[in-house]
Design a protein around this motif. Structure first.
Motif, PDB file in Angstrom:
ATOM      1  N   PRO A 222       1.054  -1.473   0.033  1.00  0.00           N
ATOM      2  CA  PRO A 222      -0.215  -0.204  -0.082  1.00  0.00           C
ATOM      3  C   PRO A 222       0.722   0.900  -0.001  1.00  0.00           C
ATOM      4  O   PRO A 222       0.525   2.279  -0.410  1.00  0.00           O
ATOM      5  N   VAL A 223       1.795   1.177   0.960  1.00  0.00           N
ATOM      6  CA  VAL A 223       2.875   2.902   1.003  1.00  0.00           C
ATOM      7  C   VAL A 223       3.786   2.666  -0.772  1.00  0.00           C
ATOM      8  O   VAL A 223       3.467   3.964  -0.883  1.00  0.00           O
ATOM      9  N   ALA A 224       3.979   2.033  -1.724  1.00  0.00           N
ATOM     10  CA  ALA A 224       4.522   2.117  -2.565  1.00  0.00           C
ATOM     11  C   ALA A 224       3.883   2.704  -3.528  1.00  0.00           C
ATOM     12  O   ALA A 224       4.124   3.226  -4.585  1.00  0.00           O
ATOM     13  N   GLY A 225       2.446   2.725  -3.792  1.00  0.00           N
ATOM     14  CA  GLY A 225       1.448   3.165  -4.491  1.00  0.00           C
ATOM     15  C   GLY A 225       1.934   4.072  -4.351  1.00  0.00           C
ATOM     16  O   GLY A 225       1.552   5.264  -5.733  1.00  0.00           O
ATOM     17  N   HIS A 226       2.600   5.255  -3.590  1.00  0.00           N
ATOM     18  CA  HIS A 226       2.918   7.029  -3.867  1.00  0.00           C
ATOM     19  C   HIS A 226       3.801   6.879  -4.817  1.00  0.00           C
ATOM     20  O   HIS A 226       3.921   8.143  -6.045  1.00  0.00           O
ATOM     21  N   PHE A 227       4.699   5.654  -5.853  1.00  0.00           N
ATOM     22  CA  PHE A 227       5.517   5.649  -6.803  1.00  0.00           C
ATOM     23  C   PHE A 227       4.940   6.073  -7.872  1.00  0.00           C
ATOM     24  O   PHE A 227       5.257   6.449  -8.992  1.00  0.00           O
ATOM     25  N   ILE A 228       3.524   5.351  -8.246  1.00  0.00           N
ATOM     26  CA  ILE A 228       2.942   5.195  -9.244  1.00  0.00           C
ATOM     27  C   ILE A 228       1.914   6.766  -8.951  1.00  0.00           C
ATOM     28  O   ILE A 228       1.747   7.246  -9.762  1.00  0.00           O
ATOM     29  N   SER A 229       1.658   7.137  -7.480  1.00  0.00           N
ATOM     30  CA  SER A 229       0.481   8.525  -8.058  1.00  0.00           C
ATOM     31  C   SER A 229       0.782   9.782  -7.872  1.00  0.00           C
ATOM     32  O   SER A 229       0.444  10.282  -8.757  1.00  0.00           O
ATOM     33  N   GLU A 230       2.446   9.704  -7.868  1.00  0.00           N
ATOM     34  CA  GLU A 230       2.576  11.228  -7.824  1.00  0.00           C
ATOM     35  C   GLU A 230       2.816  11.305  -9.462  1.00  0.00           C
ATOM     36  O   GLU A 230       2.362  12.782  -8.803  1.00  0.00           O
ATOM     37  N   HIS A 231       3.195  10.987 -10.197  1.00  0.00           N
ATOM     38  CA  HIS A 231       3.415  11.320 -11.804  1.00  0.00           C
ATOM     39  C   HIS A 231       3.368  10.849 -13.240  1.00  0.00           C
ATOM     40  O   HIS A 231       2.958  11.022 -14.153  1.00  0.00           O
ATOM     41  N   TYR A 232       2.530   9.786 -12.733  1.00  0.00           N
ATOM     42  CA  TYR A 232       1.682   8.839 -13.721  1.00  0.00           C
ATOM     43  C   TYR A 232       0.270   9.342 -14.450  1.00  0.00           C
ATOM     44  O   TYR A 232      -0.533   9.945 -13.647  1.00  0.00           O
ATOM     45  N   ILE A 233       0.257   9.634 -15.500  1.00  0.00           N
ATOM     46  CA  ILE A 233      -0.772  10.273 -15.864  1.00  0.00           C
ATOM     47  C   ILE A 233      -2.435   9.833 -15.726  1.00  0.00           C
ATOM     48  O   ILE A 233      -2.725   8.914 -16.446  1.00  0.00           O
ATOM     49  N   TYR A 288      -5.455  11.747  -5.013  1.00  0.00           N
ATOM     50  CA  TYR A 288      -6.070  10.362  -4.037  1.00  0.00           C
ATOM     51  C   TYR A 288      -6.254   9.723  -2.721  1.00  0.00           C
ATOM     52  O   TYR A 288      -5.048  10.755  -1.668  1.00  0.00           O
ATOM     53  N   ASP A 289      -7.730   9.945  -2.579  1.00  0.00           N
ATOM     54  CA  ASP A 289      -7.436   8.733  -0.967  1.00  0.00           C
ATOM     55  C   ASP A 289      -6.805   7.613  -0.961  1.00  0.00           C
ATOM     56  O   ASP A 289      -7.003   7.050   0.347  1.00  0.00           O
ATOM     57  N   SER A 290      -6.513   6.666  -1.830  1.00  0.00           N
ATOM     58  CA  SER A 290      -6.218   4.991  -1.592  1.00  0.00           C
ATOM     59  C   SER A 290      -5.164   5.448  -2.717  1.00  0.00           C
ATOM     60  O   SER A 290      -4.792   5.061  -3.633  1.00  0.00           O
ATOM     61  N   TRP A 291      -3.764   4.331  -2.027  1.00  0.00           N
ATOM     62  CA  TRP A 291      -2.751   4.489  -2.943  1.00  0.00           C
ATOM     63  C   TRP A 291      -3.031   2.717  -3.428  1.00  0.00           C
ATOM     64  O   TRP A 291      -2.449   2.410  -4.167  1.00  0.00           O
ATOM     65  N   SER A 292      -3.813   1.930  -2.670  1.00  0.00           N
ATOM     66  CA  SER A 292      -3.834   0.394  -3.353  1.00  0.00           C
ATOM     67  C   SER A 292      -4.763   0.401  -4.119  1.00  0.00           C
ATOM     68  O   SER A 292      -4.468   0.152  -5.300  1.00  0.00           O
ATOM     69  N   GLY A 293      -6.061   1.526  -4.021  1.00  0.00           N
ATOM     70  CA  GLY A 293      -6.334   1.711  -5.097  1.00  0.00           C
ATOM     71  C   GLY A 293      -5.548   2.037  -6.936  1.00  0.00           C
ATOM     72  O   GLY A 293      -5.946   1.835  -7.020  1.00  0.00           O
TER      73      GLY A 293
END
Length: 318
Positions: A222-233, A288-293
């Motif tokens: 779950p915490v690694a979701g930030h890798f994708i959430s930060e800059h992927y379109i 976002y409110d969910s990195w898992s999402g």
């Protein structure tokens, strides 16, 4: 093989990254934000406490076998070691001490809890991600063209997410290699010397717990979701995204990512204050409110893949 990703090339833009202009606009309206600039020594006791808990957990794990060892390693160990990684993210911006050396020294202490030397190399490339966001070759946060071509189906994207720590470690060496610095060598010596002493005292299994937790915590976690959430379109026309969920509590508020790129001199502890002071600049942005999402959507949406990033021309290479 699963449904193929429809995005087959990076989004190319001729505009500058959005953060410089937004920072200028925000400061013109809210100059008091500058009062938030500067190091926050609270990072020191936090990192020391996390390292202590992680090392205690590693020693405890030597009593466990099989799935119990693995689950503890992935769940709590992965969370703690990733928290240390994001502590090193703060330290790369000198956000604990004024002097760079003290920040780097604390980063090496954090690496002792992770089992892998990374803080100095990370800083070397991460600052370029800020100064040259999206610039071809320079910003190695962006996947390589090979990653975009190969990881183009749902099953392959699952493996890409799992292998994120491998790509983060090796991609810079391939895309934008730099000579090894003295501090990087010292970082390696300190970490591996600590590993040797820790293994001698508590057993090799304890060291493997730290290393495996670090790698697992950067993959499907779950915490690694930030890798994708930060800059992927995920939304056309937007380059950086914030996350405002509870996991900010164990990630030094890295989810406030638009705020961080707008004001990299403000420590994570104070980034929520930026949004409270200037909500008119951040509330309209997709967040976002969910990195898992985010991880789930990245894998199952056919319009998302390693190519889902914005790139800019490298004018120096042109």
């Amino acid at each position: 093989m699963g449904q193929k990703v429809s995005t087959t090339a990076f989004a190319r833009v001729g505009t500058d990254e959005p953060h410089h202009s937004r920072r200028k606009a925000i400061l013109a309206k809210h100059p008091e934000i500058k009062e938030l600039y500067g190091p926050d020594v609270r990072l020191l006791p936090m990192i020391l406490a996390i390292v202590a808990v992680q090392l205690g957990l590693a020693v405890y794990s030597t009593q466990l076998e099989g799935w119990k060892w693995f689950f503890l390693c992935w769940s709590l160990g992965g969370t703690l070691t990733h928290w240390l990684s994001l502590g090193n993210h703060e330290l790369s911006h000198n956000l604990c001490f004024k002097k760079t050396f003290y920040n780097e020294l604390l980063g090496m202490v954090a690496n002792c809890g992770q089992g892998l030397p990374s803080c100095i190399s990370f800083k070397k490339y991460h600052l370029e991600h800020h100064y040259s966001q999206g610039v071809d070759i320079i910003d190695v946060d962006i996947p390589s063209d090979w990653e975009g071509r190969f990881f183009n189906t749902r099953p392959k994207k699952v493996f890409w997410v799992i292998l994120q720590p491998l790509f983060y470690a090796l991609r810079p060496l391939v895309v934008n290699p730099k000579p090894l610095s003295v501090m990087e060598a010292i970082n390696g010596i300190v970490t591996f010397a600590f590993n040797a002493a820790f293994a001698f005292t508590f057993g090799f299994k304890a060291v493997m717990f730290n290393i495996a937790a670090t790698l697992l915590g950067m993959g499907i976690h779950p915490v690694a979701g930030h890798f994708i959430s930060e800059h992927y379109i995920f939304k056309e026309g937007q380059e950086t995204y914030s996350y405002y969920g509870l996991l900010n509590l164990v990630t030094f508020n890295v989810g406030y990512h638009n705020e961080h790129h707008d004001f990299p001199r403000i420590p994570g502890f104070k980034l929520p204050m930026v949004r409270r002071i200037a909500p008119e600049f951040y509330d309209p942005l997709h967040s976002y409110d969910s990195w898992s999402g985010v991880i789930y959507d990245y894998i199952f949406r056919s319009d998302l893949g390693p190519y889902s990033r914005i790139k800019r021309e490298n004018k120096k290479a042109a």
